[in-house]
Design a protein around this motif. Structure first.
Motif, PDB file in Angstrom:
ATOM      1  N   ALA A  29       0.946  -1.054   0.113  1.00 46.41           N
ATOM      2  CA  ALA A  29       0.154   0.159   0.139  1.00 46.41           C
ATOM      3  C   ALA A  29       0.922   1.433  -0.207  1.00 46.41           C
ATOM      4  CB  ALA A  29      -1.200   0.030   1.665  1.00 46.41           C
ATOM      5  N   PRO A  65       1.321   5.552  -2.279  1.00 42.85           N
ATOM      6  CA  PRO A  65       0.571   6.559  -3.167  1.00 42.85           C
ATOM      7  C   PRO A  65       0.591   6.330  -4.516  1.00 42.85           C
ATOM      8  CG  PRO A  65       1.969   7.846  -1.918  1.00 42.85           C
ATOM      9  CD  PRO A  65       2.748   6.566  -1.144  1.00 42.85           C
ATOM     10  N   ASN A  91      -8.196   0.470   6.768  1.00 39.78           N
ATOM     11  CA  ASN A  91      -6.916   0.964   7.940  1.00 39.78           C
ATOM     12  C   ASN A  91      -7.759   1.420   9.224  1.00 39.78           C
ATOM     13  OD1 ASN A  91      -5.005   2.254   9.657  1.00 39.78           O
ATOM     14  ND2 ASN A  91      -4.048   2.208   8.207  1.00 39.78           N
ATOM     15  N   GLU A 103      -6.989  -6.031   2.595  1.00 34.15           N
ATOM     16  CA  GLU A 103      -6.098  -5.718   3.962  1.00 34.15           C
ATOM     17  C   GLU A 103      -6.490  -5.222   4.991  1.00 34.15           C
ATOM     18  OE1 GLU A 103      -1.450  -6.630   2.171  1.00 34.15           O
ATOM     19  OE2 GLU A 103      -1.552  -4.315   3.537  1.00 34.15           O
ATOM     20  N   LYS A 142      -2.932  -6.407   8.625  1.00 38.25           N
ATOM     21  CA  LYS A 142      -1.016  -6.141   8.370  1.00 38.25           C
ATOM     22  C   LYS A 142      -1.439  -6.069  10.082  1.00 38.25           C
ATOM     23  CE  LYS A 142       1.364  -2.850   6.120  1.00 38.25           C
ATOM     24  NZ  LYS A 142       1.270  -1.914   4.617  1.00 38.25           N
ATOM     25  N   LEU A 162       7.752  10.851   7.589  1.00 40.83           N
ATOM     26  CA  LEU A 162       8.367   9.919   7.030  1.00 40.83           C
ATOM     27  C   LEU A 162       9.343   9.162   6.472  1.00 40.83           C
ATOM     28  CD1 LEU A 162       5.247   9.231   4.383  1.00 40.83           C
ATOM     29  CD2 LEU A 162       7.198   8.173   4.709  1.00 40.83           C
ATOM     30  N   THR A 180       6.439  -7.188   5.096  1.00 38.01           N
ATOM     31  CA  THR A 180       6.401  -5.541   4.422  1.00 38.01           C
ATOM     32  C   THR A 180       7.680  -4.909   5.545  1.00 38.01           C
ATOM     33  OG1 THR A 180       5.853  -3.648   3.775  1.00 38.01           O
ATOM     34  CG2 THR A 180       5.034  -5.302   5.630  1.00 38.01           C
ATOM     35  N   SER A 181       8.530  -4.018   4.985  1.00 40.31           N
ATOM     36  CA  SER A 181       9.382  -3.538   6.125  1.00 40.31           C
ATOM     37  C   SER A 181      10.387  -3.520   5.189  1.00 40.31           C
ATOM     38  CB  SER A 181       9.050  -2.961   7.114  1.00 40.31           C
ATOM     39  OG  SER A 181       8.196  -2.861   8.006  1.00 40.31           O
ATOM     40  N   VAL A 214      11.725  -4.546   2.412  1.00 41.34           N
ATOM     41  CA  VAL A 214      12.437  -5.236   1.610  1.00 41.34           C
ATOM     42  C   VAL A 214      12.627  -4.348  -0.227  1.00 41.34           C
ATOM     43  CG1 VAL A 214      11.677  -6.867  -0.021  1.00 41.34           C
ATOM     44  CG2 VAL A 214      10.740  -6.607   1.348  1.00 41.34           C
ATOM     45  N   MET A 264       5.914  -7.462   0.188  1.00 42.24           N
ATOM     46  CA  MET A 264       5.411  -6.045  -0.464  1.00 42.24           C
ATOM     47  C   MET A 264       6.487  -4.954  -0.214  1.00 42.24           C
ATOM     48  SD  MET A 264       1.769  -6.777   1.785  1.00 42.24           S
ATOM     49  CE  MET A 264       0.782  -7.901   0.850  1.00 42.24           C
ATOM     50  N   LEU A 265       6.340  -4.711  -1.017  1.00 39.40           N
ATOM     51  CA  LEU A 265       7.339  -2.880  -0.866  1.00 39.40           C
ATOM     52  C   LEU A 265       6.709  -1.706  -1.379  1.00 39.40           C
ATOM     53  CD1 LEU A 265       8.578  -5.733  -2.940  1.00 39.40           C
ATOM     54  CD2 LEU A 265      11.027  -3.981  -3.063  1.00 39.40           C
ATOM     55  N   ALA A 266       7.037  -0.665  -0.638  1.00 43.78           N
ATOM     56  CA  ALA A 266       6.540   0.409  -0.875  1.00 43.78           C
ATOM     57  C   ALA A 266       7.954   1.515  -1.202  1.00 43.78           C
ATOM     58  CB  ALA A 266       5.700   1.048   0.350  1.00 43.78           C
ATOM     59  N   LEU A 283       9.002   3.810  -3.975  1.00 39.28           N
ATOM     60  CA  LEU A 283       9.061   5.368  -4.292  1.00 39.28           C
ATOM     61  C   LEU A 283      11.039   6.030  -4.833  1.00 39.28           C
ATOM     62  CD1 LEU A 283       7.137   5.259  -0.995  1.00 39.28           C
ATOM     63  CD2 LEU A 283       6.052   5.865  -3.154  1.00 39.28           C
TER      64      LEU A 283
HETATM   65  C1  LIG Z   1       4.622   7.519   1.673  1.00 39.19           C
HETATM   66  C2  LIG Z   1       3.739   5.807   2.045  1.00 39.19           C
HETATM   67  C3  LIG Z   1       2.340   5.416   2.350  1.00 39.19           C
HETATM   68  C4  LIG Z   1       2.523   4.570   3.129  1.00 39.19           C
HETATM   69  N1  LIG Z   1       0.462   4.179   2.965  1.00 39.19           N
HETATM   70  C5  LIG Z   1       0.464   3.231   3.252  1.00 39.19           C
HETATM   71  C6  LIG Z   1      -1.503   2.783   3.263  1.00 39.19           C
HETATM   72  O1  LIG Z   1      -2.288   3.754   2.792  1.00 39.19           O
HETATM   73  N2  LIG Z   1      -1.328   1.817   3.773  1.00 39.19           N
HETATM   74  C7  LIG Z   1      -0.677   0.989   4.726  1.00 39.19           C
HETATM   75  O2  LIG Z   1      -1.261  -0.202   4.967  1.00 39.19           O
HETATM   76  N3  LIG Z   1       0.501   1.107   4.506  1.00 39.19           N
HETATM   77  C8  LIG Z   1       1.322   2.051   3.860  1.00 39.19           C
HETATM   78  N4  LIG Z   1       2.300   2.478   3.904  1.00 39.19           N
HETATM   79  C9  LIG Z   1       3.394   1.263   4.386  1.00 39.19           C
HETATM   80  C10 LIG Z   1       3.926   0.199   2.951  1.00 39.19           C
HETATM   81  O3  LIG Z   1       2.823  -0.185   2.795  1.00 39.19           O
HETATM   82  C11 LIG Z   1       4.648  -0.537   3.558  1.00 39.19           C
HETATM   83  O4  LIG Z   1       4.302  -1.338   4.679  1.00 39.19           O
HETATM   84  C12 LIG Z   1       5.517  -0.021   4.681  1.00 39.19           C
HETATM   85  O5  LIG Z   1       6.490   1.176   3.705  1.00 39.19           O
HETATM   86  C13 LIG Z   1       7.276  -0.846   4.980  1.00 39.19           C
HETATM   87  O6  LIG Z   1       7.425  -1.376   4.048  1.00 39.19           O
HETATM   88  P1  LIG Z   1       9.035  -0.487   2.543  1.00 39.19           P
HETATM   89  O7  LIG Z   1       9.592  -0.692   3.592  1.00 39.19           O
HETATM   90  O8  LIG Z   1       8.553  -1.298   1.379  1.00 39.19           O
HETATM   91  O9  LIG Z   1       8.311   0.559   3.104  1.00 39.19           O
HETATM   92  C14 LIG Z   1       2.871   3.507   3.337  1.00 39.19           C
HETATM   93  C15 LIG Z   1       4.076   4.086   3.417  1.00 39.19           C
HETATM   94  C16 LIG Z   1       4.511   4.508   2.353  1.00 39.19           C
HETATM   95  C17 LIG Z   1       6.427   4.657   2.980  1.00 39.19           C
END
Ligand SMILES: Cc1cc2nc3c(=O)[nH]c(=O)nc-3n(C[C@H](O)[C@H](O)[C@H](O)COP(=O)(O)O)c2cc1C
Length: 334
Positions: free
Chosen positions: A21, A23, A110, A133, A172, A217, A246-247, A249, A267-269, A273
């Motif tokens: 999840a 943006p 959420n 989720e 989650k 953030l 997740t976290s 990766v 799962m990657l964010a 980004l």
């Molecule tokens: C800018 C941003 C927005 C996020 N928005 C959501 C969200 O809307 N819902 C959610 O469950 N997680 C959200 N997350 C968390 C990510 O889905 C992810 O679980 C978390 O960042 C850990 O993964 P990463 O290490 O790859 O960033 C967001 C993370 C970031 C950085």
């Protein structure tokens, strides 16, 4: 050719690199770009309990002019005005995404309390999401609230959401639980088909000049992988639910470690980004190359191969590891 397919929440995915999840999924183009880049599935950004409640408060205000509750809620959650589209647009986006892409779309809710807002679980299902989720993000500041009560409220929420939908449900979680394996088992018993480990808590910062608490953030790094890696390895094979990691990766190595620990998907964010969605394709290619070099035939074959149950030294995931790590540092000083 190595087989990268994996099964998560009963869904067949072409690979375990899933967009978390973020943006990026706020626009249809973003979702399409994730599919084009090779993502196994997309988890949508979250629809927040506060957004849903706020919309119903707005309606209430409209119907009963003069009530202050709406104005109060606006000042309490100022960011929500800018956070994203409203609940109806969220459902429309899921609907459009399902018509546009072929990979599974996982909706995301959420919230923390049971209540009318969880009707949106059913609406997300009706919009066509392949799974849901549920991100439970709660900071217990009340010293009268016991851990047991808090955990029970999580279990009750999962039961309530489960009762709304037939699609698979993942929860989650944060890493901050006293007895995670017990809670994980109870959540699976309440109807969670998967657990997403872990939610990354955004820690507030203090501005020492303006004396304000500021949201801050900071994106993750691969170092943060260790925490979910340990818990996926410990939980693998112990609970009746799939595990998503997740976290932290960021690379093919990170995904491979997650698979070996026992995750069904990663799962990657942050990586996407920071460096763009094209990283998904690069990670998948690197994974494939590594697996060929080390003669793995499939992701399935490596899944859980380094879980706590599988490794020669299960204590390495426990207290013994702590002492060993400290000793290894002492040796560096010699
Ligand atoms: C800018 C941003 C927005 C996020 N928005 C959501 C969200 O809307 N819902 C959610 O469950 N997680 C959200 N997350 C968390 C990510 O889905 C992810 O679980 C978390 O960042 C850990 O993964 P990463 O290490 O790859 O960033 C967001 C993370 C970031 C950085």
């Amino acid at each position: 050719m190595v087989d990268l397919t994996t099964t998560y929440l009963g869904l067949q995915l072409k690979n375990p690199v899933v967009a978390s999840a973020s943006p990026i999924s706020k626009k249809l183009d973003g979702i399409r770009s994730l599919e084009d880049a090779g993502a196994g599935a997309v988890v949508m950004y979250s629809l927040f309990e506060e957004q849903i409640v706020q919309e119903s408060l707005a309606l209430d205000h409209y119907l009963n002019r003069g009530t202050e509750s709406y104005a109060e809620s606006l000042t309490y959650f100022p960011d929500l005005q800018h956070y994203n589209v409203g609940p109806e647009d969220y459902l429309n986006l899921i609907h459009k995404a399902k018509q546009t892409v072929n990979i599974p779309i996982i909706g995301s809710l959420n919230g923390v309390s049971t209540g009318g807002w969880i009707d949106y679980a059913r609406k997300i299902e009706q919009a066509g999401a392949d799974a849901l989720e549920l991100n439970v993000y709660y900071i217990p500041t009340d010293s009268d609230l016991s851990g047991q009560e808090l955990e029970q409220s999580y279990v009750d929420l999962v039961k309530d959401v489960r009762a709304q939908v037939n699609i698979p449900l993942a929860v989650k979680l944060s890493p901050f639980f006293t007895a995670l394996p017990n809670l994980a088992g109870r959540l699976a018993g309440a109807g969670a088909n998967g657990l997403v480990l872990f939610n990354r808590f955004m820690q507030p910062d203090l501005d020492i000049e303006t004396l304000e608490v500021t949201p801050n953030l900071v994106l993750s790094s691969s170092n943060e992988l260790r925490l979910p890696l340990r818990w996926v390895a410990i939980l693998y094979g112990r609970i009746q639910a799939d595990l998503a990691l997740t976290s932290g990766v960021h690379s093919a190595q990170d995904v491979l470690k997650a698979m070996m620990a026992g995750a069904s998907v990663t799962m990657l964010a942050s990586e996407l980004l920071q460096h763009g969605v094209k990283r998904i394709g690069e990670i998948v290619t690197d994974m494939q190359a590594w697996m060929e070099t080390f003669e793995y035939q499939s992701v399935q074959q490596m899944k859980g191969s380094m879980s706590q149950r599988a490794v020669a030294e299960p204590a390495a995931f426990e207290r013994a590891n702590y002492m060993k790590a400290l000793t290894s540092f002492d040796n560096r000083l010699k």
